[in-house]
Write an enzyme that holds these catalytic residues in place. Structure first.
Site, PDB file in Angstrom:
ATOM      1  N   ILE A 130       0.821  -1.205   0.000  1.00  0.00           N
ATOM      2  CA  ILE A 130       0.000   0.000   0.000  1.00  0.00           C
ATOM      3  C   ILE A 130       0.862   1.265   0.000  1.00  0.00           C
ATOM      4  O   ILE A 130       1.950   1.281   0.569  1.00  0.00           O
ATOM      5  CB  ILE A 130      -0.993   0.006   1.196  1.00  0.00           C
ATOM      6  CG1 ILE A 130      -1.979   1.175   1.082  1.00  0.00           C
ATOM      7  CG2 ILE A 130      -0.265  -0.041   2.518  1.00  0.00           C
ATOM      8  CD1 ILE A 130      -3.170   1.092   2.023  1.00  0.00           C
ATOM      9  N   CYS A 131       0.361   2.291  -0.659  1.00  0.00           N
ATOM     10  CA  CYS A 131       0.938   3.633  -0.645  1.00  0.00           C
ATOM     11  C   CYS A 131       2.293   3.669  -1.351  1.00  0.00           C
ATOM     12  O   CYS A 131       2.393   3.377  -2.532  1.00  0.00           O
ATOM     13  CB  CYS A 131       0.994   4.141   0.796  1.00  0.00           C
ATOM     14  SG  CYS A 131       1.191   5.915   0.987  1.00  0.00           S
ATOM     15  N   HIS A 132       3.371   4.017  -0.641  1.00  0.00           N
ATOM     16  CA  HIS A 132       4.715   4.081  -1.217  1.00  0.00           C
ATOM     17  C   HIS A 132       5.423   2.726  -1.191  1.00  0.00           C
ATOM     18  O   HIS A 132       6.519   2.589  -1.730  1.00  0.00           O
ATOM     19  CB  HIS A 132       5.573   5.092  -0.440  1.00  0.00           C
ATOM     20  CG  HIS A 132       5.189   6.511  -0.644  1.00  0.00           C
ATOM     21  ND1 HIS A 132       4.111   7.092  -0.002  1.00  0.00           N
ATOM     22  CD2 HIS A 132       5.730   7.476  -1.419  1.00  0.00           C
ATOM     23  CE1 HIS A 132       4.012   8.357  -0.372  1.00  0.00           C
ATOM     24  NE2 HIS A 132       4.980   8.622  -1.227  1.00  0.00           N
TER      25      HIS A 132
END
Length: 181
Positions: free
Chosen positions: A109-111
């Site tokens: 998730i995300c970065h």
């Protein structure tokens, strides 16, 4: 759903986006799985609420003490500093890559896809991420899409990805489904 399965959560010693660690962790626990916190160093890791220090969490094992064979799946929480640190640590990159080589599900998730870019496991896969990671994923051979959650099975394993904390409900549900087989 995932009763009896052990899921690794790979994190740096600091810089983990807390909610991207705690919500999937609790989802795994509530589904009957056993989450384990894996890091490059023992002791405790420091989470963040965006850029502000949040809670610390005890490490269960270091990447040097375990292997992908010890787990049924992998979660890579985000935060900017977390995956940026992990992608510069060969043992962490190899640990993540081993899940792909073993055909085990991974949720990012995300970065967090930065670690997967470094592991060279996104080529030919479709993912989402925080928007600033888009170009890195494309340059690594992935197809990037702007969706709440993406479940990609076009490879040796199931790869679940989401963009940000707002997507956590869908991310957790898709990750649990992938871990459940």
């Amino acid at each position: 759903m995932i009763q009896g399965k052990t899921i690794a959560f790979l994190v740096a010693p600091e810089g983990i986006e807390q909610v991207e660690l705690t919500e999937p962790w609790e989802a795994v626990r509530q589904a009957g799985g056993t989450p384990k916190l894996i890091s490059t160093k023992g002791g405790r890791v420091q989470a963040l609420n965006h850029l502000d220090k949040a809670d610390t969490f005890p490490v269960d094992a270091t990447v040097d003490e375990v292997s992908a064979a010890d787990f049924d799946g992998l979660v890579l929480p985000g935060g900017v500093a977390n995956p940026d640190y992990l992608r510069t640590r060969p043992a962490a990159v190899e640990f993540a890559k081993a899940f792909f080589e073993a055909g085990k599900p991974v949720a990012s998730i995300c970065h967090a896809p930065w670690t997967l870019v470094e592991a060279d496991v996104v080529r030919g896969r479709t993912l989402t991420s925080w928007p600033s990671v888009r170009t890195d994923l494309r340059n690594a051979g992935a197809t990037w899409v702007d969706q709440e959650v993406v479940v990609c099975t076009a490879g040796p394993n199931t790869l679940v990805s989401s963009r940000m904390p707002d997507d956590l409900k869908a991310f957790c549900q898709a990750a649990l489904e992938a871990f459940g087989g």
